[in-house]
Design a protein around this motif. Sequence first.
Motif, short mmCIF file in Angstrom:
data_model
loop_
_atom_site.label_atom_id
_atom_site.label_comp_id
_atom_site.label_asym_id
_atom_site.label_seq_id
_atom_site.Cartn_x
_atom_site.Cartn_y
_atom_site.Cartn_z
N ALA A 133 2.14 48.56 -83.12
CA ALA A 133 1.03 48.84 -84.04
C ALA A 133 0.46 47.58 -84.70
O ALA A 133 1.16 46.90 -85.45
N GLY A 134 -0.78 47.28 -84.38
CA GLY A 134 -1.49 46.18 -85.02
C GLY A 134 -0.99 44.79 -84.70
O GLY A 134 -1.42 43.81 -85.31
N LEU A 135 -0.11 44.66 -83.72
CA LEU A 135 0.41 43.34 -83.39
C LEU A 135 -0.68 42.49 -82.73
O LEU A 135 -1.50 43.01 -81.99
N THR A 137 -7.50 46.64 -86.76
CA THR A 137 -7.62 45.55 -87.72
C THR A 137 -6.28 44.84 -87.79
O THR A 137 -5.24 45.46 -87.55
N PRO A 138 -6.29 43.55 -88.09
CA PRO A 138 -4.99 42.87 -88.21
C PRO A 138 -4.21 43.40 -89.41
O PRO A 138 -4.81 43.71 -90.45
N VAL A 139 -2.92 43.52 -89.25
CA VAL A 139 -2.09 44.07 -90.33
C VAL A 139 -0.77 43.31 -90.46
O VAL A 139 -0.34 42.64 -89.52
N LEU A 140 -0.16 43.46 -91.61
CA LEU A 140 1.20 42.96 -91.80
C LEU A 140 2.16 43.87 -91.04
O LEU A 140 1.83 45.01 -90.73
N THR A 141 3.37 43.38 -90.82
CA THR A 141 4.39 44.23 -90.20
C THR A 141 4.60 45.48 -91.06
O THR A 141 4.60 46.60 -90.56
#
Lengths: 461, 496, 392
Positions: A384-386, A292-296
């Motif tokens: 991770a998640g990038l 899933t898309p995530v913040l840094t």
Amino acid sequence: MTIADFYDQRVAQEAEHLTQLVISDLVSGAPNLAGGHFAAVVSSPAGAGKSYLVTSIAGNARDFTGGEGATIAVAAPTNDQAFGLVASIAERFPNRPVAFVPAQNRSLPVATSARPNVISIPSQAAATYPVVVGTLDKFGDAAGRGNLPHFRYLCIDEAYQADAAKYYGVGALADRHLLVGDPGQLEPFTTDDPGRWRGLPEDPTQTAVQVLLRNHPTTQNHRMPITRRLNAEAIGVVESFYPGHAFSSWTLPGVRRTRLVPGVASGEGARVDAALDLVAAHGWAWVRLPDTPVLTADPATVEAIVGLLRRLGDRAPEVASERTDGMFEPLGPSRVAVVVSHNNQKDILRAGLDGAGFDEIRVDTANKLQGLEFDIVIAWHPLAGLPEGDTFHLDPGRLCVMLTRHRHGCIVVGRASDPFLVDDLPPASDVWLGHDPDPILDGWFTHSMVFDKLAPFAVDF
Amino acid sequence: MNMLEALLVAQAHRDGRAQRSSAFRHRHFVEAPMVIVPWHLGAEPFTFAAIAYGSHPETFTLVVPGEPRDRQLLFPLALKLARWFNERFEAPWELRNTLTRGTWSFELAPTAPQVWVPNEGAVTVLGKLGRRLAYLPTEERPGGPPAADPDLVRFGRHLMFLARNASRAGQQLVLAATTVAAANWATEQTVGERANLAALDAWIEPPTGVHGFDAACAVEELSAGPLPPPSIERDVADLVEAFNEARRRGDRQAEESVHAEVRAIYTALSETAWQLTWRVMERERKWPEEPRFVAPRWASDIEEYSSHMAWMNGPAGGRRRTRQTVPQAIRLRASAESERAAVEAQEAISDPLHLIPLLLDHRAVEGTLVEYDATHREVKRGKRNASRVPVVTLLTNQPCLIPVGKELWWTEYPDRVRVVVERVERDESSLETRVVLKVMEHLDDADHMRLAPQPLCFTQFSTRVPWRTRVSDTIPWSHQPPGGEYDPADVEEVVQ
Amino acid sequence: MTTPAPLQEPLADLAGAAPRAGWSVRGLSKWSTNLQCGTAAAAFAARVDLDRLLVGTDYQVEFEQSPFMRSRGQMVEAKVRENGYAELIPILRETLGFSTTEVSARNLKQGYPPNDRGLLLRATETRHIISEILRGDLTAPNILEGAVLEAHLGPYTARFEADAIGARLGPVLHGLEVKSWPVVDGRADDPGKAAEALRQLGFYLFLLRLLVDDLGTDPDIVSSTGLLVTPRNVGLTPLVGSVRDLDREIAIAQATVDRLPDVRDYAHVPASEGFGPVSAGGGLGVQERLDRLDALTDTFGTHYQTSCLTSCGNAKFCRAKLHASGDPSLCGQAIVRFLPRVPSLRRAADLGAGAPPTDEETTSGAAELLARAGALYTERAPESPPAVPGVA
Ligand code: SF4
């Protein structure tokens, strides 16, 4: 238990042999460069015990000249590294003085300065001490002001983290140089446009090793065949960072053991347990959070890491190794660390860990943890998640630091989608003729290799 | 990109126009800049197809060589431009003063020239042209190319200086309109799209009732250089061929008429670029100049300019190495890094909008002073005796994850007052956070906090100039390139 | 460097009347910048030229190479050939260790018709000459300009025109590429162009290895050291050679070929849903063409990224579509990172203005930050430019 049960004697002998060879070449080998100069580079994988090598060199060089003043200057890029060198040389040779030239407003940690054989001196006094330690900057500045004598030998530790500009300041200190370092780690970085001089011989941002080899291709180039920190189980993954450089673990397989009381959780807890069981059994676990898309600074990753640590604590972790003579001892929180890529990840994790009572667990960025070692490490995967890979996050050095801090096991935490970021083709990158490293391409290939090698240890959360 | 920028992009999408991302203009604008719009010829790096130049929004002069690859045609026009340029560029130097500091004296111009171009591509084109002209031999030599006019060489050296100087962070001697505008406006565009002056301008000020996206799409084929759109370049290519053909035939009339056609093309192109550049400049001029750091930076620009002019008029005549020596590169890198850090800090702390992402990312804390214990004393690490360590307590309604022990700088004295985070206490009921800081340096300045306007702000950014290691001029053996030093040759070669 | 597509081709239905693409390394690398786009993959499989698909609509783009670039390229190539390769020979000696002072060069760029048939003949001749070299035939040329290398890509036979192949004793084969951009003061004028040239060269070396392998010789005799020949400094001469190890580029070439779309995936697409009706040749009106493209991109999927603007002829169309839906990826992936689980730019703006977040927006952490950013901005945002003293 005997030594034979713990150590790989063959590789230990090879490493010792190389160490002796390097020492004897440095102190008395024929010049291998024009102008009567001598230079050698020793590339070492992470945790090779470079400080053992450097301290041996310092001790032996001293003996070779009978302890005459200004025999060897030992330098490192950062203050902490220089402090560490003073401590290990002083400890190895407790009856011989080690002089340290401190930088302005910096002083040795009390434990080191309190040793009877350690003395802090102004640079002008260096001529009377056979072994003198300092940072490259300090030595460079003192030499620039004419405040340092000419030494017989110069030994630079962490030479892959030193750039050509730092090396420049000390280049004239001695006619015989030895550069020791780990080529897999993060390279020194510049906040200036890195393309400004890339590929040119005058590039001040290339590493000390690069500038030496470029100008003097006949420099001896050795490869240390051993890692003392990493366990035998780590090699398969870690060798991805050292193409063409074969090495083995000092300890035999099964010597570094991690024991947990059985986990009986169900649901999500069972997956946490599965990850911990994997790392205890194989030294690796790769936790994949859902795609899933995530913040840094992703709160869910923080939660997962805190959950792993909490559960680890619950399962009464113990470690046994050559250090404990094969006996199990409790794993203390100070032997556990979390390594991240960004400061905001560190801040939010720190808050999360403090909130859970884990204030003794070290959290820091890869840059800061370079050179340190722990028993168990949790690595927040750089990708991770990038949404897409970029130069910073693909940098193979960053991943290498993260995956080479541990003695027993490493849990990599990322997102299920991460491997897809290096699945297609690397994006276009800039090429600087005359400068071979390409962080995007190298990182791309390294990352995809590492993902493949971690696959057997994957647990999907 | 940061969270504020992401939000502003979203707002730009919603409102159909660019959103202001700076409260100030962080560059000094001189009153009468020199504006230059260069046009490149395809892949020919060291020449120009046309250059428009002038100092007035309404008019420009245009030079069009016809066949840019022919130096016989190129140089006379370049010389015309050079004379115009040199006169204006060197004018401030004519008014210089001699300043004396102890035994050391130097010459300083009262101001500096400022050159505006449409975009960064133009700076590159001018830099390359400079690279070519700067090393032209000015004397005839057997077998060598014809002697070049010294004004042309002088022009080349000025251009090279400007282009090199352009990589200094925060410099203001040459400004690209796209860069200035993009720094102050958020748009729903990629970095590449924002480099298009027409499209960026359309986003900032779209026609009434038109969404910025549509306005930008409508004009994005307009080029502000250095390359014309491909379709126009095709026409130019045909015309250049016809021009050369006419010259081969010796048909003056045909030559002139083709030349007029080429000229007409570049006149039309330049008019657009000219208007856009001035429009963007004048729009940004209306915003107030950032009051704290821009003026001192302009003063250092004047120093750079003055030292370039002194070098031009010294024995070397402004001739520089095309590449640096090892110690020069080391010094330049050190100064470039510290300058970049300083400008980054200055732009971050002097602008209330730029502070927002820092606050969101816990790289800064802003709060009201509730307590200032000026008399607190303690024994600092590594010290024996207790010394005064004022304790600052701030109250903020923003969450704060700055770790204990972190070093911060007061934005009022960002090069002096250093504090360390001692405690962060969040009150979940009031949603307020108390942040306790200890003052480590420049206590007297810190004492001003009690009277300073609230809220107070502390950030990770310091404008302090770092201590520099001394770099010897003697290159150590380890750093000596095998082939010796690179020496710039007289690098003019006749192409045709 | 492009060739018209052969007449007999698979996926004729999918392509329909759409303009077809020839084979070129540049075309391959343009396509490979976005492997996640289903539409681009379908077009590639059917050899449809997306750069020309939207001709006649507002979304048409021009990626054409400057005519001056071509003429400069030809001038530099002529310089290389001048006086029996007089400038090239010392470069070969210094950079690649060629011992020969005698060059025997063959230029396949001349003497063949500039069409498909010419390419076929040149490919055959290239194969013949390489096999002579491999046999150790000392009369074989040691510089082969304009070699044409053939590759079987799915159902297609593609022929690629390489700059030059050099052979030194051993034999060892090297690839060399002549570029018209200069190396100025020791460095490539544009590091992006240098990278592009090296990836091209890597591709030729990859193809050359296939050929050598096919001729029954160990492909390792193809050296991974590539040579770029370019002008130095401001003129067209002198020439300078720069070498680089191209192992990484060769691996990329292999990976590119491994990832080519499989035409079988598209065998059942009816002509009415293919590219034909979208193209100018399909006979439909502009709006209808765009509607068809809209449907087509929905079927095959897209994956817009910043590189699309410089590599795909559909870019303006895809951009407009994303803008209409407020998709954040329109501005590049950097912004996407800041808006996790926030469905659109519009929604992000609303969250910034204090709209109540959904659970997803809350757990991702984006909602709170957007709201805080919005509040801080509103508090501080300037009106239009505040009055400056002295400026009207
Ligand atoms: S522009 Fe559209 S069709 Fe072309 S590659 Fe990008 S997403 Fe795919």
